[in-house]
Write an enzyme that holds these catalytic residues in place. Structure first.
Site, PDB file in Angstrom:
ATOM      1  N   GLY A  30       0.815  -1.216   0.000  1.00 17.04           N
ATOM      2  CA  GLY A  30       0.000   0.000   0.000  1.00 17.04           C
ATOM      3  C   GLY A  30       0.843   1.257   0.000  1.00 17.04           C
ATOM      4  O   GLY A  30       2.026   1.218  -0.333  1.00 17.04           O
ATOM      5  N   LEU A  32       0.535   3.662  -2.079  1.00 20.54           N
ATOM      6  CA  LEU A  32       0.970   3.546  -3.471  1.00 20.54           C
ATOM      7  C   LEU A  32       1.393   4.893  -4.052  1.00 20.54           C
ATOM      8  O   LEU A  32       0.851   5.940  -3.707  1.00 20.54           O
ATOM      9  CB  LEU A  32      -0.167   2.952  -4.321  1.00 20.54           C
ATOM     10  N   ALA A  34       3.688   6.616  -7.841  1.00 20.25           N
ATOM     11  CA  ALA A  34       3.833   6.403  -9.284  1.00 20.25           C
ATOM     12  C   ALA A  34       4.667   5.161  -9.619  1.00 20.25           C
ATOM     13  O   ALA A  34       4.513   4.582 -10.695  1.00 20.25           O
ATOM     14  CB  ALA A  34       4.449   7.645  -9.921  1.00 20.25           C
ATOM     15  N   HIS A  36       4.474   2.231  -8.041  1.00 25.40           N
ATOM     16  CA  HIS A  36       3.504   1.124  -8.072  1.00 25.40           C
ATOM     17  C   HIS A  36       2.615   1.233  -9.311  1.00 25.40           C
ATOM     18  O   HIS A  36       2.290   0.222  -9.930  1.00 25.40           O
ATOM     19  CB  HIS A  36       2.607   1.151  -6.825  1.00 25.40           C
ATOM     20  N   GLY A 147       9.384  -4.033  -8.516  1.00 23.52           N
ATOM     21  CA  GLY A 147      10.217  -2.895  -8.899  1.00 23.52           C
ATOM     22  C   GLY A 147      11.695  -3.208  -8.753  1.00 23.52           C
ATOM     23  O   GLY A 147      12.111  -3.909  -7.824  1.00 23.52           O
ATOM     24  N   LYS A 149      13.811  -1.094  -7.892  1.00 29.71           N
ATOM     25  CA  LYS A 149      14.370  -0.332  -6.774  1.00 29.71           C
ATOM     26  C   LYS A 149      14.773  -1.304  -5.648  1.00 29.71           C
ATOM     27  O   LYS A 149      15.789  -1.138  -5.012  1.00 29.71           O
ATOM     28  CB  LYS A 149      13.384   0.692  -6.229  1.00 29.71           C
ATOM     29  N   GLN A 153      15.575  -7.826  -3.450  1.00 31.57           N
ATOM     30  CA  GLN A 153      14.300  -8.539  -3.292  1.00 31.57           C
ATOM     31  C   GLN A 153      13.930  -9.251  -4.599  1.00 31.57           C
ATOM     32  O   GLN A 153      13.493 -10.405  -4.599  1.00 31.57           O
ATOM     33  CB  GLN A 153      13.209  -7.541  -2.893  1.00 31.57           C
ATOM     34  N   ARG A 187       8.326   5.402   1.790  1.00 27.52           N
ATOM     35  CA  ARG A 187       8.946   5.984   2.990  1.00 27.52           C
ATOM     36  C   ARG A 187       9.372   7.441   2.777  1.00 27.52           C
ATOM     37  O   ARG A 187       9.723   8.115   3.748  1.00 27.52           O
ATOM     38  CB  ARG A 187      10.143   5.145   3.421  1.00 27.52           C
TER      39      ARG A 187
HETATM   40  O1  PAF Z   1       8.170  -4.695  -2.016  1.00 28.15           O
HETATM   41  C1  PAF Z   1       7.214  -4.726  -1.207  1.00 28.15           C
HETATM   42  O2  PAF Z   1       6.383  -3.819  -1.161  1.00 28.15           O
HETATM   43  C2  PAF Z   1       7.073  -5.928  -0.272  1.00 28.15           C
HETATM   44  O3  PAF Z   1       8.316  -6.387   0.144  1.00 28.15           O
HETATM   45  C3  PAF Z   1       6.236  -7.058  -0.880  1.00 28.15           C
HETATM   46  C4  PAF Z   1       6.907  -7.668  -2.105  1.00 28.15           C
HETATM   47  C5  PAF Z   1       4.855  -6.555  -1.254  1.00 28.15           C
HETATM   48  C6  PAF Z   1       6.074  -8.193   0.148  1.00 28.15           C
HETATM   49  O4  PAF Z   1       5.446  -7.755   1.297  1.00 28.15           O
END
Ligand code: PAF
Length: 280
Positions: A30, A32, A34, A36, A147, A149, A153, A187
């Site tokens: 959430g 959100l 640009a 996202h 993303g 960024k 991950q 953030r």
């Molecule tokens: O990148 C994120 O916003 C989170 O790490 C994700 C992939 C939604 C998992 O909670």
């Protein structure tokens, strides 16, 4: 567009879909922006249906991290998702995803979780992998969008999909930036005016190194450039600055023989931690 809060509502919808459609999935926490929106846009363009999840996952936050103050803006998020043309918002409560206290799940993510953000935030990637695999089981997407960024991950999720044989294609989408180069992040709203002004140093370092790569003789000289740029920003506290190989996050022997060198940076402004990265 439908907004579902329970797994059973979602499953009822998902089970009625014919076999010849494609489901694109954008997992989010959430708040959100640009960045996202660009993921949702990519999914809408490439799939019959797009599902966006909104779930602030407790297992990826450390005990001293910002779980309770993480921004929650459901109504605005739903409006943005609808505007982007997605089909479903899946916004479960924590008790829906974790009906019991979640067990710590350890995944073999090839030590990709040991460095960079993994070293600064122990257990973080375990929580990410845990929730992403649960969401993949529930949502059953064909394609999932993340993303760049959060580059580490993205690598870890690609490894998860490979190891766990998820029938999901992972698509990495370019980082979206503010006009001054700052990578968009949920953030960023926590930054004071002075912190926001100094926060552009992250992308300024990365773009300078990318543009002038040939004029740096060594990895050490690149690091020194970054440290010196940061010393001009009194509110910035460096967490890490690393130059690593892009595909496996291995240390590079030197700049010349490096395979796809990639720069990674994380900086604290007060308690707000910002990250960015760029291929050099
Ligand atoms: O990148 C994120 O916003 C989170 O790490 C994700 C992939 C939604 C998992 O909670």
């Amino acid at each position: 567009m439908h907004v579902f809060h329970t797994i059973s509502e979602y499953r009822y919808w998902r089970n009625k879909l014919p076999l010849d459609v494609s489901v694109g999935f954008v997992p989010t926490m959430g708040a959100l922006h640009a960045g996202h929106a660009s993921l949702i846009e990519a999914s809408v363009a490439e799939n019959t249906f797009t599902v966006v999840s909104i779930f602030v996952n407790p297992t990826q936050f450390g005990p001293k991290e910002d779980l309770s103050k993480y921004p929650r803006t459901l109504a605005a998020d739903v409006a943005l998702i609808e505007q982007q043309g997605a089909s479903i918002v899946f916004a479960p409560a924590p008790s829906e995803i974790y009906p019991e206290t979640p067990t710590q799940m350890i995944f073999g993510i090839r030590d990709l979780d040991k460095k960079l953000c993994g070293a600064s935030r122990p257990g973080h990637f375990n929580g990410v992998v845990q929730v992403v695999s649960l969401l993949f089981h529930i949502v059953q997407p064909h394609n999932a969008y993340f993303g760049q960024k959060d580059f580490q991950q993205l690598l870890i999720i690609k490894q998860l999909v490979k190891e766990q044989h998820f029938p999901v294609k992972i698509i990495g989408c370019p980082t979206q930036r503010e006009v001054d180069g700052l990578a968009m992040s949920s953030r960023n709203v926590f930054l004071s005016e002075r912190e926001r002004e100094q926060a552009k140093v992250l992308s300024a370092i990365l773009f300078h190194l990318q543009k002038n790569r040939g004029s740096f003789a060594s990895i050490e000289s690149m690091k020194n450039f970054a440290y010196s740029a940061l010393s001009d920003c009194p509110l910035a506290r460096l967490d890490y600055f690393e130059l690593l190989e892009e595909n496996n996050l291995n240390e590079m022997p030197d700049l010349l023989s490096a395979n796809c060198p990639h720069a990674f940076i994380a900086v604290f402004f007060g308690t707000t931690r910002l990250i960015d990265n760029l291929r050099l």
